[in-house]
Design a protein around this motif. Structure first.
Motif, PDB file in Angstrom:
ATOM      1  N   PRO A 133      45.420  39.922  39.752  1.00 41.26           N
ATOM      2  CA  PRO A 133      46.000  38.609  39.434  1.00 41.26           C
ATOM      3  C   PRO A 133      45.220  37.471  40.081  1.00 41.26           C
ATOM      4  CG  PRO A 133      47.730  40.176  39.996  1.00 41.26           C
ATOM      5  CD  PRO A 133      46.434  40.860  40.291  1.00 41.26           C
ATOM      6  N   GLY A 134      45.047  36.400  39.319  1.00 37.90           N
ATOM      7  CA  GLY A 134      44.348  35.222  39.813  1.00 37.90           C
ATOM      8  C   GLY A 134      42.874  35.196  39.494  1.00 37.90           C
ATOM      9  N   GLU A 135      42.328  36.299  38.980  1.00 39.66           N
ATOM     10  CA  GLU A 135      40.901  36.359  38.664  1.00 39.66           C
ATOM     11  C   GLU A 135      40.661  35.904  37.226  1.00 39.66           C
ATOM     12  OE1 GLU A 135      40.241  40.027  41.834  1.00 39.66           O
ATOM     13  OE2 GLU A 135      40.105  40.432  39.674  1.00 39.66           O
ATOM     14  N   ASP A 136      39.457  35.410  36.968  1.00 35.88           N
ATOM     15  CA  ASP A 136      39.171  34.796  35.673  1.00 35.88           C
ATOM     16  C   ASP A 136      38.126  35.537  34.852  1.00 35.88           C
ATOM     17  OD1 ASP A 136      40.844  32.351  36.023  1.00 35.88           O
ATOM     18  OD2 ASP A 136      39.470  32.011  37.693  1.00 35.88           O
ATOM     19  N   VAL A 137      37.295  36.346  35.484  1.00 37.14           N
ATOM     20  CA  VAL A 137      36.231  37.074  34.798  1.00 37.14           C
ATOM     21  C   VAL A 137      36.138  38.460  35.430  1.00 37.14           C
ATOM     22  CG1 VAL A 137      33.755  37.158  34.255  1.00 37.14           C
ATOM     23  CG2 VAL A 137      34.936  34.949  34.324  1.00 37.14           C
ATOM     24  N   GLN A 138      35.881  39.473  34.610  1.00 38.69           N
ATOM     25  CA  GLN A 138      35.623  40.815  35.134  1.00 38.69           C
ATOM     26  C   GLN A 138      34.130  41.088  35.046  1.00 38.69           C
ATOM     27  OE1 GLN A 138      37.570  44.089  33.119  1.00 38.69           O
ATOM     28  NE2 GLN A 138      37.029  45.566  34.712  1.00 38.69           N
ATOM     29  N   THR A 139      33.520  41.364  36.195  1.00 43.62           N
ATOM     30  CA  THR A 139      32.080  41.599  36.224  1.00 43.62           C
ATOM     31  C   THR A 139      31.784  43.047  36.567  1.00 43.62           C
ATOM     32  OG1 THR A 139      29.970  40.709  37.040  1.00 43.62           O
ATOM     33  CG2 THR A 139      31.719  40.988  38.665  1.00 43.62           C
ATOM     34  N   PHE A 140      30.677  43.544  36.036  1.00 36.69           N
ATOM     35  CA  PHE A 140      30.251  44.927  36.252  1.00 36.69           C
ATOM     36  C   PHE A 140      28.842  44.897  36.833  1.00 36.69           C
ATOM     37  CE2 PHE A 140      33.466  44.975  33.033  1.00 36.69           C
ATOM     38  CZ  PHE A 140      34.197  46.132  33.250  1.00 36.69           C
ATOM     39  N   GLU A 141      28.676  45.470  38.017  1.00 33.70           N
ATOM     40  CA  GLU A 141      27.393  45.413  38.717  1.00 33.70           C
ATOM     41  C   GLU A 141      26.452  46.509  38.223  1.00 33.70           C
ATOM     42  OE1 GLU A 141      25.559  45.734  43.263  1.00 33.70           O
ATOM     43  OE2 GLU A 141      27.735  45.652  42.960  1.00 33.70           O
ATOM     44  N   GLN A 142      25.268  46.104  37.797  1.00 27.62           N
ATOM     45  CA  GLN A 142      24.229  47.031  37.332  1.00 27.62           C
ATOM     46  C   GLN A 142      24.735  47.940  36.218  1.00 27.62           C
ATOM     47  OE1 GLN A 142      21.430  46.139  38.369  1.00 27.62           O
ATOM     48  NE2 GLN A 142      20.923  46.663  40.470  1.00 27.62           N
ATOM     49  N   ASP A 143      25.619  47.429  35.387  1.00 30.20           N
ATOM     50  CA  ASP A 143      26.236  48.257  34.351  1.00 30.20           C
ATOM     51  C   ASP A 143      26.748  47.401  33.212  1.00 30.20           C
ATOM     52  OD1 ASP A 143      26.482  51.056  34.139  1.00 30.20           O
ATOM     53  OD2 ASP A 143      27.656  51.136  35.983  1.00 30.20           O
ATOM     54  N   LEU A 144      26.778  47.993  32.035  1.00 32.31           N
ATOM     55  CA  LEU A 144      27.505  47.395  30.928  1.00 32.31           C
ATOM     56  C   LEU A 144      28.994  47.675  31.108  1.00 32.31           C
ATOM     57  CD1 LEU A 144      25.038  48.453  28.110  1.00 32.31           C
ATOM     58  CD2 LEU A 144      25.471  46.106  28.867  1.00 32.31           C
ATOM     59  N   PRO A 145      29.855  46.850  30.542  1.00 31.51           N
ATOM     60  CA  PRO A 145      31.293  47.019  30.754  1.00 31.51           C
ATOM     61  C   PRO A 145      31.778  48.428  30.421  1.00 31.51           C
ATOM     62  CG  PRO A 145      30.876  44.903  29.732  1.00 31.51           C
ATOM     63  CD  PRO A 145      29.561  45.628  29.753  1.00 31.51           C
ATOM     64  N   GLY A 146      32.439  49.035  31.406  1.00 32.81           N
ATOM     65  CA  GLY A 146      33.057  50.338  31.210  1.00 32.81           C
ATOM     66  C   GLY A 146      32.126  51.522  31.284  1.00 32.81           C
ATOM     67  N   ALA A 147      30.820  51.299  31.404  1.00 28.21           N
ATOM     68  CA  ALA A 147      29.872  52.419  31.337  1.00 28.21           C
ATOM     69  C   ALA A 147      29.846  53.230  32.630  1.00 28.21           C
ATOM     70  CB  ALA A 147      28.471  51.900  31.023  1.00 28.21           C
ATOM     71  N   ASN A 148      29.825  52.543  33.756  1.00 32.05           N
ATOM     72  CA  ASN A 148      29.767  53.160  35.085  1.00 32.05           C
ATOM     73  C   ASN A 148      28.616  54.144  35.227  1.00 32.05           C
ATOM     74  OD1 ASN A 148      30.522  53.477  37.752  1.00 32.05           O
ATOM     75  ND2 ASN A 148      31.915  55.168  37.319  1.00 32.05           N
ATOM     76  N   THR A 149      27.454  53.796  34.722  1.00 35.35           N
ATOM     77  CA  THR A 149      26.277  54.618  34.990  1.00 35.35           C
ATOM     78  C   THR A 149      25.835  54.479  36.443  1.00 35.35           C
ATOM     79  OG1 THR A 149      24.787  52.831  34.292  1.00 35.35           O
ATOM     80  CG2 THR A 149      25.482  54.412  32.610  1.00 35.35           C
ATOM     81  N   ALA A 150      26.221  53.371  37.097  1.00 34.32           N
ATOM     82  CA  ALA A 150      25.869  53.166  38.502  1.00 34.32           C
ATOM     83  C   ALA A 150      26.695  54.043  39.431  1.00 34.32           C
ATOM     84  CB  ALA A 150      26.046  51.695  38.881  1.00 34.32           C
ATOM     85  N   GLY A 151      27.864  54.486  38.969  1.00 30.90           N
ATOM     86  CA  GLY A 151      28.676  55.392  39.767  1.00 30.90           C
ATOM     87  C   GLY A 151      29.708  54.737  40.652  1.00 30.90           C
ATOM     88  N   PHE A 152      29.757  53.393  40.692  1.00 34.16           N
ATOM     89  CA  PHE A 152      30.739  52.749  41.572  1.00 34.16           C
ATOM     90  C   PHE A 152      31.609  51.720  40.849  1.00 34.16           C
ATOM     91  CE2 PHE A 152      26.478  50.838  42.420  1.00 34.16           C
ATOM     92  CZ  PHE A 152      26.658  49.629  41.778  1.00 34.16           C
ATOM     93  N   ASN A 153      31.373  51.491  39.567  1.00 39.58           N
ATOM     94  CA  ASN A 153      32.175  50.528  38.818  1.00 39.58           C
ATOM     95  C   ASN A 153      33.395  51.198  38.200  1.00 39.58           C
ATOM     96  OD1 ASN A 153      30.690  47.928  38.861  1.00 39.58           O
ATOM     97  ND2 ASN A 153      29.055  49.141  37.927  1.00 39.58           N
ATOM     98  N   THR A 154      34.423  50.389  37.981  1.00 39.83           N
ATOM     99  CA  THR A 154      35.558  50.898  37.231  1.00 39.83           C
ATOM    100  C   THR A 154      35.176  51.069  35.764  1.00 39.83           C
ATOM    101  OG1 THR A 154      37.861  50.469  36.584  1.00 39.83           O
ATOM    102  CG2 THR A 154      36.427  48.562  36.777  1.00 39.83           C
ATOM    103  N   GLN A 155      35.800  52.032  35.112  1.00 41.11           N
ATOM    104  CA  GLN A 155      35.618  52.186  33.670  1.00 41.11           C
ATOM    105  C   GLN A 155      36.714  51.465  32.894  1.00 41.11           C
ATOM    106  OE1 GLN A 155      35.038  56.665  33.891  1.00 41.11           O
ATOM    107  NE2 GLN A 155      33.384  56.161  32.475  1.00 41.11           N
ATOM    108  N   THR A 156      37.635  50.846  33.623  1.00 45.36           N
ATOM    109  CA  THR A 156      38.717  50.088  33.001  1.00 45.36           C
ATOM    110  C   THR A 156      38.217  48.705  32.608  1.00 45.36           C
ATOM    111  OG1 THR A 156      40.395  51.237  34.309  1.00 45.36           O
ATOM    112  CG2 THR A 156      41.017  49.125  33.329  1.00 45.36           C
ATOM    113  N   ILE A 157      38.367  48.367  31.353  1.00 47.68           N
ATOM    114  CA  ILE A 157      38.017  47.035  30.867  1.00 47.68           C
ATOM    115  C   ILE A 157      39.315  46.284  30.625  1.00 47.68           C
ATOM    116  CG2 ILE A 157      36.889  45.711  29.049  1.00 47.68           C
ATOM    117  CD1 ILE A 157      35.028  48.059  28.596  1.00 47.68           C
TER     118      ILE A 157
END
Length: 319
Positions: A133-157
């Motif tokens: 809550p309160g956030e305006d943008v969802q960002t994915f580090e070193q990854d396309l949204p939901g891909a989690n090829t980096a191994g540390f991102n959420t896959q939830t979009i």
């Protein structure tokens, strides 16, 4: 990196520079009509009250103890300065909460502070989680949204606007020994794939210690800019992605025109799923007609031959 009163450990008081680079940046952004965003590291390797330690920064010489709430007060004090001393701010890009993912970061209080001081400022947290809550943008580090090829991102979009952040080589900051720069082709493909998922691309470069841009980064920025000047109309503006990303590429849409971005496909025939209505096809932007065969299964495009220079074969579908 700014003239904060919250600590003397800053670029204006602690270094020979003796100036506030953020004020100079803010002034120039206003002159150029560029919205100013600030990167803020919640992770701190210097402040004594960043305690208990997180997963990083264990050998930085700090005392073995501290007051976590006092550190968060310091964080909010700096944010208050950033949001009151530099004019309109487009947003705050947070990083480092992943260092202590189980800590109470007092996010509701901090987010409320930002929205009170600069109601139009976006809050973009790089915490590798689903949106809070309160956030305006969802960002994915070193990854396309939901891909989690980096191994540390959420896959939830979630339901927020999307962003993907990417380094040009393997380093966020300047690294003299890191010559593993992504090719122009790979960077343009990443840009197009991000657009094909409705996401903004935040492309990072690490300036040299004197502030200049490494030659490798400069060459790639010019090449991407050249591509954007010719083909950016297919990914800029309101974006809808009528066909989910495929192994061959992605689609974008502006108005009634669907752009098919063929990134990795060697066959002349490309099958698309059904799209409602009757369609014609042409190469974009030069307008050369492209064969299109409708069927019960969908549409089949007869593609032009790929060339080594064609990073992205763009086919415009229109009624």
């Amino acid at each position: 990196m700014f003239a904060t009163r919250a600590t003397r450990y800053n670029v204006a008081d602690w270094t020979p520079f003796q100036r506030d680079p953020l004020k100079e940046l803010a002034d120039e952004c206003r002159r150029q009509g560029i919205k100013l965003f600030f990167y803020y590291s919640q992770l701190d390797w210097h402040h004594p009250d960043y305690w208990p330690r997180g997963s990083t920064g264990h050998k930085t010489g700090r005392p073995e103890g501290g007051d976590w709430n006092r550190y968060l007060d310091f964080l909010d004090a700096q944010l208050t300065e950033l949001l009151t001393n530099y004019g309109p701010v487009g947003g705050i890009w947070f990083d480092g909460m992943w260092d202590k993912p189980d800590a109470d970061w007092r996010l509701p209080q901090t987010y409320a502070l930002i929205h009170r001081l600069q109601p139009a400022a976006l809050i973009i947290p790089n915490h590798h989680r689903a949106p809070l809550p309160g956030e305006d943008v969802q960002t994915f580090e070193q990854d396309l949204p939901g891909a989690n090829t980096a191994g540390f991102n959420t896959q939830t979009i979630g339901g927020l606007p999307l962003e993907t952040s990417l380094t040009m080589n393997d380093s966020w900051g300047f690294n003299l020994t890191d010559h593993n720069y992504k090719s122009v082709r790979d960077l343009i493909h990443y840009l197009v794939k991000a657009a094909g998922q409705g996401a903004n691309l935040l492309l990072n470069i690490g300036p040299r210690p004197d502030g200049t841009i490494p030659r490798e980064a400069e060459e790639r920025l010019h090449a991407i800019g050249d591509w954007m000047s010719r083909f950016g109309g297919s990914i800029y503006g309101p974006r809808v992605c009528p066909i989910a990303p495929r192994s061959w590429g992605v689609t974008t849409q502006r108005g009634d025109t669907v752009f098919v971005h063929v990134l990795d496909w060697n066959d002349r025939a490309l099958a698309l799923p059904p799209l409602p209505g009757r369609w014609r096809a042409r190469i974009w932007p030069n307008g050369t007609s492209v064969g299109i065969v409708p069927s019960v299964a969908g549409l089949t495009l007869v593609l032009p031959a790929a060339t080594a220079e064609s990073f992205d074969r763009i086919i415009a579908l229109y009624h």
